[in-house]
Design an enzyme around this catalytic site. Structure first.
Site, short mmCIF file in Angstrom:
data_model
loop_
_atom_site.label_atom_id
_atom_site.label_comp_id
_atom_site.label_asym_id
_atom_site.label_seq_id
_atom_site.Cartn_x
_atom_site.Cartn_y
_atom_site.Cartn_z
N ASP A 1 0.96 -1.21 0.03
CA ASP A 1 -0.04 -0.03 0.10
C ASP A 1 0.80 1.25 0.00
OD1 ASP A 1 -2.54 1.59 0.17
OD2 ASP A 1 -1.86 1.77 2.23
N SER A 2 0.40 2.51 -0.32
CA SER A 2 0.98 3.64 -0.22
C SER A 2 1.51 3.88 1.16
CB SER A 2 0.16 4.75 -0.95
OG SER A 2 -0.99 4.73 0.06
N CYS B 1 -11.13 3.53 -0.48
CA CYS B 1 -9.58 3.71 -0.02
C CYS B 1 -9.47 2.80 1.31
CB CYS B 1 -9.72 5.16 0.30
SG CYS B 1 -8.19 5.73 0.92
N CYS C 1 -3.91 -0.92 -2.05
CA CYS C 1 -4.11 0.37 -2.25
C CYS C 1 -5.33 0.87 -3.22
CB CYS C 1 -2.85 1.07 -2.88
SG CYS C 1 -2.82 2.81 -3.06
N GLU D 1 -5.21 9.45 9.86
CA GLU D 1 -3.66 9.43 10.15
C GLU D 1 -3.58 10.12 11.50
OE1 GLU D 1 -0.83 9.36 7.27
OE2 GLU D 1 -2.14 7.62 6.73
N HIS E 1 -8.33 3.53 4.17
CA HIS E 1 -8.39 4.32 5.50
C HIS E 1 -9.87 4.09 5.74
CE1 HIS E 1 -4.43 5.78 4.54
NE2 HIS E 1 -4.44 6.25 5.63
N1 DGL Z 1 -3.80 3.84 0.32
C1 DGL Z 1 -4.40 4.96 -0.47
C2 DGL Z 1 -5.56 4.52 -1.18
O1 DGL Z 1 -6.36 3.48 -0.75
C3 DGL Z 1 -5.04 6.24 0.53
C4 DGL Z 1 -3.67 7.20 0.98
C5 DGL Z 1 -3.04 7.87 -0.25
O2 DGL Z 1 -3.75 8.46 -0.80
O3 DGL Z 1 -1.97 7.32 -0.68
O4 DGL Z 1 -6.04 5.04 -2.05
#
Ligand code: DGL
Length: 272
Positions: free
Chosen positions: A11-12, A186, A74, A152, A188
């Site tokens: 993931d990012s 997403c 992600c 976050e 989160h």
């Molecule tokens: N993990 C990213 C997503 O699910 C969210 C956070 C980001 O913008 O990197 O799109």
């Protein structure tokens, strides 16, 4: 036949731990290697070229760890850079198509909401996946970048006025368009499910992309005789590209259980 190698998840940042939490629930016997690109998060506001470059590097890191499959947890990578996986030597799963299938199966009105990052919404991938199953579906997609920052910051509860007001603004088009099903597109957003329900109403069905993907992965592993045999204790390894301020709190919140800082190792992708 069985395969005891780990499932690779990237993931990012730390958000993909919501997907890991569903994998742990659905596939407790599987080992997992997780990579969170905490040094370069967020991806969701970046260009397609940059997201593709990062995704390729994340996938290469997991391959070096001898994984049997790779999951892009992600939503952003899954929406705009899933093609980076075309040449991978292992099976690849992304989180958009499985969530879209689940939403198309569960909606009664055909009116479906999608919450994602700016890049995810711009890609239109959820909508095209849904319309392959339900051509007349009406999809309302909303970019909710602030939700990522709220989580976050540790602000996610449904009694938090800032969270509720933010949710009210983002969800307005979804409520106005009478969506009966909403995809949490997403990583989160599952943490915000209580607040989203408080605003959108209890009857709205929320689709957790992690749950949808974990089910699909389980089916695939069984069908292809690639499940772990259960003989060895599963190993869970966590890697990040940076250890930012308060990352342990965020990681524990997203994983749904406390995690020790020592259990998360920092790696430098440029040295691979
Ligand atoms: N993990 C990213 C997503 O699910 C969210 C956070 C980001 O913008 O990197 O799109």
């Amino acid at each position: 036949m069985s395969d005891n190698r780990a499932i690779g998840v990237f993931d990012s940042g730390l958000g993909g731990l919501t997907v890991v939490s569903q994998l742990l629930r659905c596939l407790p016997e599987e080992s997992i290697v997780y990579f969170g690109d905490t040094g370069r998060v967020p991806y969701g506001t970046r260009s397609r070229e940059t997201i593709r470059k990062y995704a390729l590097e994340d996938e290469a890191f997991l391959l070096k760890n001898d994984v049997k499959m790779i999951i892009s947890a992600c939503g952003t990578v899954s929406s705009v850079a899933a093609d980076t996986a075309e040449t991978l030597p292992v099976p690849f799963f992304e989180v958009v198509s499985h969530a879209a299938v689940m939403a198309a199966e569960l909606t009664e009105s055909g009116k479906i909401g999608v919450l994602g990052t700016a890049a995810t919404v711009k890609s239109g991938k959820h909508e095209s996946c849904i319309k392959r199953i339900l051509p007349d579906a009406r999809v309302t997609a909303v970019a909710c970048s602030l939700f990522v920052s709220l989580v976050e910051e540790g602000w996610f509860k449904d009694d938090d006025a800032v969270v509720i007001e933010t949710a009210r603004r983002y969800l307005k088009p979804i409520i106005d368009n009478e969506c009966d099903t909403v995809i949490l597109g997403c990583t989160h957003f599952p943490v915000l499910a209580g607040a989203i329900k408080a605003v959108a109403g209890d009857r709205v069905k929320l689709i957790d992309a992690g749950i949808a993907t974990a089910k699909a992965v389980k089916e695939y592993l069984c069908k292809n005789e690639m499940s772990a045999d259960g003989g060895n204790k599963p190993q869970h390894k966590f890697f990040v590209s940076d250890k930012p301020y308060s990352f342990i709190n965020t990681a524990s919140l997203l994983l749904g259980k406390s995690i020790n800082g020592e259990d998360i190792k920092q790696v430098d992708l440029s040295s691979l």
